[in-house]
Design a protein around this motif. Structure first.
Motif, PDB file in Angstrom:
ATOM      1  N   GLY A  10       0.832  -1.196   0.000  1.00  8.81           N
ATOM      2  CA  GLY A  10       0.000   0.000   0.000  1.00  8.81           C
ATOM      3  C   GLY A  10       0.858   1.234   0.000  1.00  8.81           C
ATOM      4  N   SER A  11       0.249   2.369   0.204  1.00 12.11           N
ATOM      5  CA  SER A  11       0.987   3.623   0.185  1.00 12.11           C
ATOM      6  C   SER A  11       1.729   3.822   1.488  1.00 12.11           C
ATOM      7  N   SER A  12       2.628   4.764   1.487  1.00  9.98           N
ATOM      8  CA  SER A  12       3.420   4.981   2.692  1.00  9.98           C
ATOM      9  C   SER A  12       2.851   6.131   3.504  1.00  9.98           C
ATOM     10  N   ASN A  13       1.908   5.807   4.329  1.00 13.46           N
ATOM     11  CA  ASN A  13       1.309   6.765   5.245  1.00 13.46           C
ATOM     12  C   ASN A  13       1.641   6.259   6.635  1.00 13.46           C
ATOM     13  N   ASN A  14       2.456   6.971   7.363  1.00 13.52           N
ATOM     14  CA  ASN A  14       2.948   6.452   8.632  1.00 13.52           C
ATOM     15  C   ASN A  14       2.238   6.987   9.857  1.00 13.52           C
ATOM     16  N   ASN A  15       1.049   7.568   9.691  1.00 21.36           N
ATOM     17  CA  ASN A  15       0.363   7.989  10.896  1.00 21.36           C
ATOM     18  C   ASN A  15      -0.692   6.969  11.266  1.00 21.36           C
ATOM     19  N   ASN A  16      -1.177   7.052  12.486  1.00 19.42           N
ATOM     20  CA  ASN A  16      -2.172   6.089  12.979  1.00 19.42           C
ATOM     21  C   ASN A  16      -3.449   6.842  13.318  1.00 19.42           C
ATOM     22  N   ASN A  17      -3.959   7.578  12.335  1.00 21.04           N
ATOM     23  CA  ASN A  17      -5.134   8.391  12.608  1.00 21.04           C
ATOM     24  C   ASN A  17      -6.383   7.849  11.947  1.00 21.04           C
ATOM     25  N   ASN A  18      -6.387   6.565  11.624  1.00 27.17           N
ATOM     26  CA  ASN A  18      -7.565   5.909  11.075  1.00 27.17           C
ATOM     27  C   ASN A  18      -7.989   6.484   9.740  1.00 27.17           C
ATOM     28  N   ILE A 131     -13.582  -3.192  13.015  1.00 25.51           N
ATOM     29  CA  ILE A 131     -13.778  -2.143  14.016  1.00 25.51           C
ATOM     30  C   ILE A 131     -12.617  -2.202  14.984  1.00 25.51           C
ATOM     31  N   GLN A 132     -12.121  -1.019  15.367  1.00 18.24           N
ATOM     32  CA  GLN A 132     -10.917  -0.956  16.200  1.00 18.24           C
ATOM     33  C   GLN A 132     -10.899   0.327  16.999  1.00 18.24           C
ATOM     34  N   ALA A 133     -10.134   0.289  18.072  1.00 17.94           N
ATOM     35  CA  ALA A 133      -9.929   1.480  18.895  1.00 17.94           C
ATOM     36  C   ALA A 133      -8.569   2.058  18.529  1.00 17.94           C
ATOM     37  N   GLY A 134      -8.590   3.113  17.736  1.00 19.21           N
ATOM     38  CA  GLY A 134      -7.374   3.781  17.307  1.00 19.21           C
ATOM     39  C   GLY A 134      -7.270   5.159  17.928  1.00 19.21           C
ATOM     40  N   SER A 135      -6.336   5.929  17.446  1.00 19.92           N
ATOM     41  CA  SER A 135      -6.053   7.230  18.052  1.00 19.92           C
ATOM     42  C   SER A 135      -7.235   8.194  18.031  1.00 19.92           C
ATOM     43  N   SER A 136      -8.189   7.984  17.129  1.00 17.72           N
ATOM     44  CA  SER A 136      -9.370   8.858  17.124  1.00 17.72           C
ATOM     45  C   SER A 136     -10.598   8.160  17.701  1.00 17.72           C
ATOM     46  N   GLY A 137     -10.372   7.102  18.471  1.00 18.48           N
ATOM     47  CA  GLY A 137     -11.467   6.409  19.138  1.00 18.48           C
ATOM     48  C   GLY A 137     -11.906   5.157  18.398  1.00 18.48           C
ATOM     49  N   VAL A 138     -13.023   4.606  18.823  1.00 18.17           N
ATOM     50  CA  VAL A 138     -13.539   3.371  18.221  1.00 18.17           C
ATOM     51  C   VAL A 138     -14.213   3.718  16.897  1.00 18.17           C
ATOM     52  N   LYS A 139     -13.702   3.135  15.829  1.00 17.39           N
ATOM     53  CA  LYS A 139     -14.174   3.431  14.472  1.00 17.39           C
ATOM     54  C   LYS A 139     -14.197   2.164  13.635  1.00 17.39           C
ATOM     55  N   ILE A 140     -15.052   2.185  12.613  1.00 16.72           N
ATOM     56  CA  ILE A 140     -15.043   1.148  11.582  1.00 16.72           C
ATOM     57  C   ILE A 140     -14.151   1.648  10.460  1.00 16.72           C
ATOM     58  N   ALA A 141     -13.290   0.783   9.970  1.00 17.95           N
ATOM     59  CA  ALA A 141     -12.399   1.108   8.861  1.00 17.95           C
ATOM     60  C   ALA A 141     -12.409  -0.069   7.894  1.00 17.95           C
ATOM     61  N   ASN A 142     -11.727   0.075   6.778  1.00 19.28           N
ATOM     62  CA  ASN A 142     -11.668  -0.992   5.791  1.00 19.28           C
ATOM     63  C   ASN A 142     -10.218  -1.408   5.577  1.00 19.28           C
ATOM     64  N   ILE A 143     -10.025  -2.700   5.502  1.00 17.03           N
ATOM     65  CA  ILE A 143      -8.688  -3.279   5.352  1.00 17.03           C
ATOM     66  C   ILE A 143      -8.000  -2.803   4.068  1.00 17.03           C
TER      67      ILE A 143
END
Length: 159
Positions: A10-18, A131-143
């Motif tokens: 994937g792309s190189s995005n190194n932050n963990n902000n969902n 669904i995961q608890a990341g730096s901006s809280g509990v959110k649904i994201a896509n793999i």
């Protein structure tokens, strides 16, 4: 890009902000509410996890007042009938086995997010959503989001 099994790119995005978090309904497991060999109710797990969306992130958090990723796993699985101790992400990683075709309720593990090695996890919902608890809280994201696909390690299921 579709991720099945163990791969990472994937792309190189190194932050963990969902990045790419979305609010989708996901999917629930069909049938009786338990996946094959599950000793907990998958429908209850998914329902409980989704009900906690937007709960804030708290390092070490294990309650609806705030979660970190492994605290979220601890709380939601215990609430759905799977009693387990509070462990770190790597502790849960070591107490689960790889699956090639994930089902709702399985685990999704990520590596090299904020530290080297296994460093983040979530609950698979189906259709690539988790669904995961990341730096901006509990959110649904896509793999398939570039950030998550870059850090994807594996799908696993508790023993």
């Amino acid at each position: 890009m579709s991720i099945n099994g163990k791969s990472s790119s994937g792309s190189s995005n190194n932050n963990n902000n969902n990045n790419g978090s979305n609010s989708s309904s996901g999917s629930s497991n069909q049938g009786s509410g338990t996946s094959s060999n599950a000793d907990y109710n998958v429908n209850s797990l998914i329902s409980k996890a989704k009900s906690l969306q937007n709960t804030p992130y708290v390092w070490g958090g294990t309650s609806p007042s705030g979660f970190d990723c492994s605290g979220f796993i601890y709380y939601t699985y215990n609430q759905s009938g799977k009693g387990m101790p509070r462990l770190s992400t790597s502790g849960y990683f070591n107490r689960s086995h790889y699956v090639n075709n994930p089902k709702p309720g399985d685990l999704v593990f990520f590596k090299n997010t904020y530290k080297a090695g296994i460093s983040h996890m979530g609950i698979y919902l189906g259709g690539g959503d988790f669904i995961q608890a990341g730096s901006s809280g509990v959110k649904i994201a896509n793999i398939n989001n570039p950030y998550w696909s870059k850090h994807f390690d594996s799908y696993k299921r508790f023993y």
